[in-house]
Design a protein around this motif. Sequence first.
Motif, mmCIF file in Angstrom:
data_model
loop_
_atom_site.group_PDB
_atom_site.id
_atom_site.type_symbol
_atom_site.label_atom_id
_atom_site.label_comp_id
_atom_site.label_asym_id
_atom_site.label_seq_id
_atom_site.Cartn_x
_atom_site.Cartn_y
_atom_site.Cartn_z
ATOM 1 N N ILE A 86 61.722 32.375 37.927
ATOM 2 C CA ILE A 86 62.039 33.057 36.657
ATOM 3 C C ILE A 86 62.964 34.207 36.967
ATOM 4 N N GLY A 87 63.938 34.400 36.111
ATOM 5 C CA GLY A 87 64.851 35.523 36.271
ATOM 6 C C GLY A 87 64.935 36.356 35.013
ATOM 7 N N TRP A 88 65.132 37.630 35.213
ATOM 8 C CA TRP A 88 65.473 38.532 34.114
ATOM 9 C C TRP A 88 66.962 38.832 34.208
ATOM 10 N N PHE A 89 67.612 38.766 33.071
ATOM 11 C CA PHE A 89 69.044 39.011 32.978
ATOM 12 C C PHE A 89 69.286 39.995 31.842
ATOM 13 N N ARG A 90 70.471 40.580 31.816
ATOM 14 C CA ARG A 90 70.794 41.457 30.707
ATOM 15 C C ARG A 90 72.248 41.276 30.314
ATOM 16 N N GLN A 91 72.502 41.575 29.064
ATOM 17 C CA GLN A 91 73.868 41.494 28.563
ATOM 18 C C GLN A 91 74.183 42.750 27.772
ATOM 19 N N ILE A 92 75.194 43.456 28.240
ATOM 20 C CA ILE A 92 75.714 44.628 27.558
ATOM 21 C C ILE A 92 76.846 44.153 26.657
ATOM 22 N N SER A 114 72.522 39.193 36.296
ATOM 23 C CA SER A 114 71.175 39.065 36.810
ATOM 24 C C SER A 114 70.600 40.434 37.135
ATOM 25 N N VAL A 115 69.343 40.638 36.775
ATOM 26 C CA VAL A 115 68.647 41.892 37.044
ATOM 27 C C VAL A 115 67.642 41.699 38.184
ATOM 28 N N ALA A 116 66.796 40.687 38.045
ATOM 29 C CA ALA A 116 65.768 40.427 39.060
ATOM 30 C C ALA A 116 65.281 38.996 38.910
ATOM 31 N N THR A 117 64.863 38.419 40.029
ATOM 32 C CA THR A 117 64.312 37.064 40.003
ATOM 33 C C THR A 117 63.072 37.013 40.872
ATOM 34 N N ILE A 118 62.225 36.039 40.596
ATOM 35 C CA ILE A 118 61.007 35.872 41.386
ATOM 36 C C ILE A 118 60.589 34.412 41.342
ATOM 37 N N ALA A 119 60.028 33.935 42.437
ATOM 38 C CA ALA A 119 59.510 32.572 42.450
ATOM 39 C C ALA A 119 58.297 32.481 41.526
ATOM 40 N N TRP A 120 58.074 31.302 40.996
ATOM 41 C CA TRP A 120 56.973 31.125 40.045
ATOM 42 C C TRP A 120 55.619 31.403 40.697
ATOM 43 N N ASN A 121 55.546 31.285 42.011
ATOM 44 C CA ASN A 121 54.288 31.604 42.698
ATOM 45 C C ASN A 121 54.152 33.103 42.974
ATOM 46 N N THR A 141 60.633 46.710 38.962
ATOM 47 C CA THR A 141 59.762 45.843 39.745
ATOM 48 C C THR A 141 59.450 44.585 38.944
ATOM 49 N N ILE A 142 59.696 43.426 39.545
ATOM 50 C CA ILE A 142 59.382 42.153 38.887
ATOM 51 C C ILE A 142 58.096 41.614 39.496
ATOM 52 N N SER A 143 57.251 41.035 38.664
ATOM 53 C CA SER A 143 55.973 40.529 39.156
ATOM 54 C C SER A 143 55.507 39.363 38.289
ATOM 55 N N ARG A 144 54.624 38.556 38.843
ATOM 56 C CA ARG A 144 54.067 37.400 38.139
ATOM 57 C C ARG A 144 52.613 37.673 37.833
ATOM 58 N N ASP A 145 52.226 37.512 36.579
ATOM 59 C CA ASP A 145 50.835 37.629 36.160
ATOM 60 C C ASP A 145 50.316 36.209 35.934
ATOM 61 N N ILE A 146 49.574 35.707 36.904
ATOM 62 C CA ILE A 146 49.122 34.319 36.840
ATOM 63 C C ILE A 146 48.169 34.103 35.671
ATOM 64 N N ALA A 147 47.298 35.064 35.430
ATOM 65 C CA ALA A 147 46.311 34.917 34.362
ATOM 66 C C ALA A 147 46.970 34.828 32.986
ATOM 67 N N LYS A 148 48.040 35.574 32.782
ATOM 68 C CA LYS A 148 48.711 35.604 31.484
ATOM 69 C C LYS A 148 49.875 34.631 31.420
ATOM 70 N N ASN A 149 50.216 34.009 32.547
ATOM 71 C CA ASN A 149 51.371 33.102 32.615
ATOM 72 C C ASN A 149 52.664 33.811 32.224
ATOM 73 N N THR A 150 52.811 35.022 32.734
ATOM 74 C CA THR A 150 54.005 35.801 32.423
ATOM 75 C C THR A 150 54.689 36.270 33.707
ATOM 76 N N VAL A 151 55.950 36.622 33.546
ATOM 77 C CA VAL A 151 56.688 37.352 34.567
ATOM 78 C C VAL A 151 57.107 38.666 33.928
ATOM 79 N N ASP A 152 56.675 39.746 34.514
ATOM 80 C CA ASP A 152 56.893 41.061 33.926
ATOM 81 C C ASP A 152 57.967 41.829 34.688
ATOM 82 N N LEU A 153 58.632 42.693 33.963
ATOM 83 C CA LEU A 153 59.645 43.557 34.564
ATOM 84 C C LEU A 153 59.299 44.989 34.212
ATOM 85 N N GLN A 154 58.800 45.718 35.197
ATOM 86 C CA GLN A 154 58.505 47.137 35.015
ATOM 87 C C GLN A 154 59.773 47.924 35.291
ATOM 88 N N MET A 155 60.213 48.675 34.295
ATOM 89 C CA MET A 155 61.461 49.417 34.413
ATOM 90 C C MET A 155 61.163 50.903 34.359
#
Length: 118
Positions: free
Chosen positions: A33-39, A46-53, A68-82
């Motif tokens: 999963i990747g987070w991207f941004r568009q100005i 591309s801002v940050a990427t992380i493997a699904w695991n 910081t990018i992280s995977r929350d397995i319980a919530k099935n989300t990928v979070d981006l703490q900014m």
Amino acid sequence: VQLQASGGGLVQAGGSLRLSCEASGRTYTIYSIGWFRQIPGKARESVATIAWNGRNPNYADFVKGRFTISRDIAKNTVDLQMNDLKPEDTAIYYCARRGSSHSPYGAWGQGTQVTVSS
């Protein structure tokens, strides 16, 4: 796979936001999963990427040490703490997935607006 991005908003410079990308559907097909941004007026970047695991986080130089990018397995989300947000971080933030290391990112969500005031 469907992706839903959320968590954007208006914050002052130096503040923090946490974005969340919730995945549904055939999530077993996700490689990363990747987070991207568009100005406005600029290409999507591309801002940050992380493997699904949850392994192998990668960051663009302009966010290293702040995001910081992280995977929350319980919530099935990928979070981006900014943290330590800057006005130049103002953009629409999107998440996307790819199915393998060789495939392009796709299944773009609708995006979430982040606005940082000075």
